[in-house]
Motif scaffolding. Structure first.
Motif, mmCIF file in Angstrom:
data_model
loop_
_atom_site.group_PDB
_atom_site.id
_atom_site.type_symbol
_atom_site.label_atom_id
_atom_site.label_comp_id
_atom_site.label_asym_id
_atom_site.label_seq_id
_atom_site.Cartn_x
_atom_site.Cartn_y
_atom_site.Cartn_z
ATOM 1 N N SER A 1 0.815 -1.225 0.000
ATOM 2 C CA SER A 1 0.000 0.000 0.000
ATOM 3 C C SER A 1 0.847 1.274 0.000
ATOM 4 C CB SER A 1 -0.950 -0.006 1.205
ATOM 5 O OG SER A 1 -0.194 -0.156 2.386
ATOM 6 N N ASP A 2 2.086 1.181 0.425
ATOM 7 C CA ASP A 2 2.933 2.384 0.462
ATOM 8 C C ASP A 2 3.716 2.595 -0.828
ATOM 9 O OD1 ASP A 2 4.826 0.412 0.550
ATOM 10 O OD2 ASP A 2 5.670 0.987 2.474
ATOM 11 N N GLY A 3 3.386 1.823 -1.862
ATOM 12 C CA GLY A 3 4.042 2.013 -3.156
ATOM 13 C C GLY A 3 5.225 1.095 -3.391
ATOM 14 N N ARG A 4 5.677 0.475 -2.321
ATOM 15 C CA ARG A 4 6.769 -0.468 -2.516
ATOM 16 C C ARG A 4 6.206 -1.790 -3.056
ATOM 17 N NH1 ARG A 4 9.731 -0.770 3.135
ATOM 18 N NH2 ARG A 4 7.570 -0.900 3.785
ATOM 19 N N THR B 1 11.366 -5.804 0.476
ATOM 20 C CA THR B 1 10.359 -4.808 0.094
ATOM 21 C C THR B 1 11.119 -3.646 -0.542
ATOM 22 O OG1 THR B 1 10.419 -3.896 2.326
ATOM 23 C CG2 THR B 1 8.685 -5.469 1.837
ATOM 24 N N ARG C 1 11.525 -0.162 -3.097
ATOM 25 C CA ARG C 1 11.004 1.019 -3.774
ATOM 26 C C ARG C 1 11.399 0.941 -5.245
ATOM 27 N NH1 ARG C 1 8.592 3.868 -0.234
ATOM 28 N NH2 ARG C 1 9.321 4.005 1.920
#
Ligand code: SF4
Length: 158
Positions: free
Chosen positions: A17-20, A31, A33
């Motif tokens: 959910s945090d874009g990673r 995880t 980026r």
């Protein structure tokens, strides 16, 4: 001239959910980026997915007696074609292949070799088997599976 990086799609990841994006291939569960590489160095976050950057690039090709491998009575007396790729998800302090497994120079280290070329080479040199060695083959799963299937296809009796 620097060759373009290989971007081979993979299936073993999930978006966060945090874009990673999380790679779920091995227990490290990196995880990442966008643009970052996992602990193995060869899988990378690319456009919201995890890609393999070493598909079709191998190193350390060598024909060994099968007795060199940690196997018991596996085609005794035969030859095995050994190879690996750059990178590894492990960090063993005693690694004997650190110059391959910890390499960051994948373009210069790895030779281009398709699964079919590896299968044909093994067959031409009368190797009854191939060995994914020098690093943990789980990190190049897609390449390893395709190579195994190419070998099987070449040796299958119709
Ligand atoms: S395969 Fe690589 S990127 Fe994936 S979890 Fe393992 S070390 Fe991380």
């Amino acid at each position: 001239m620097k060759s373009a990086e290989i971007v081979y799609p993979t299936k073993y990841w999930q978006p966060l959910s945090d874009g990673r994006v999380r790679c779920t291939l091995c227990p490290r569960y990196c995880t990442l980026r966008e643009g970052k590489r996992g602990a193995c160095f060869v899988r990378r976050a690319h456009h919201g997915e995890i890609v393999l950057t070493t598909y079709g690039r191998s190193s350390g090709f060598c024909i060994d007696p099968i007795e060199k491998k940690p196997l018991n009575h596996f085609y005794p007396g035969s030859s095995v074609l050994s190879f690996g790729t750059a990178g590894c998800n492990l960090g063993c302090k005693f690694c004997q292949n650190w110059n391959i497994s910890k390499s960051r120079k994948m373009e210069s280290l790895g030779r281009q070799a398709t699964p079919q070329q590896i299968a044909t080479t093994a067959n031409t040199h009368h190797c009854d088997s191939i060995a994914f060695t020098y690093n943990d083959p789980v990190i190049f799963l897609e390449y390893a599976v395709d190579t195994a299937m190419a070998c099987k296809e070449l040796t299958s009796i119709p």
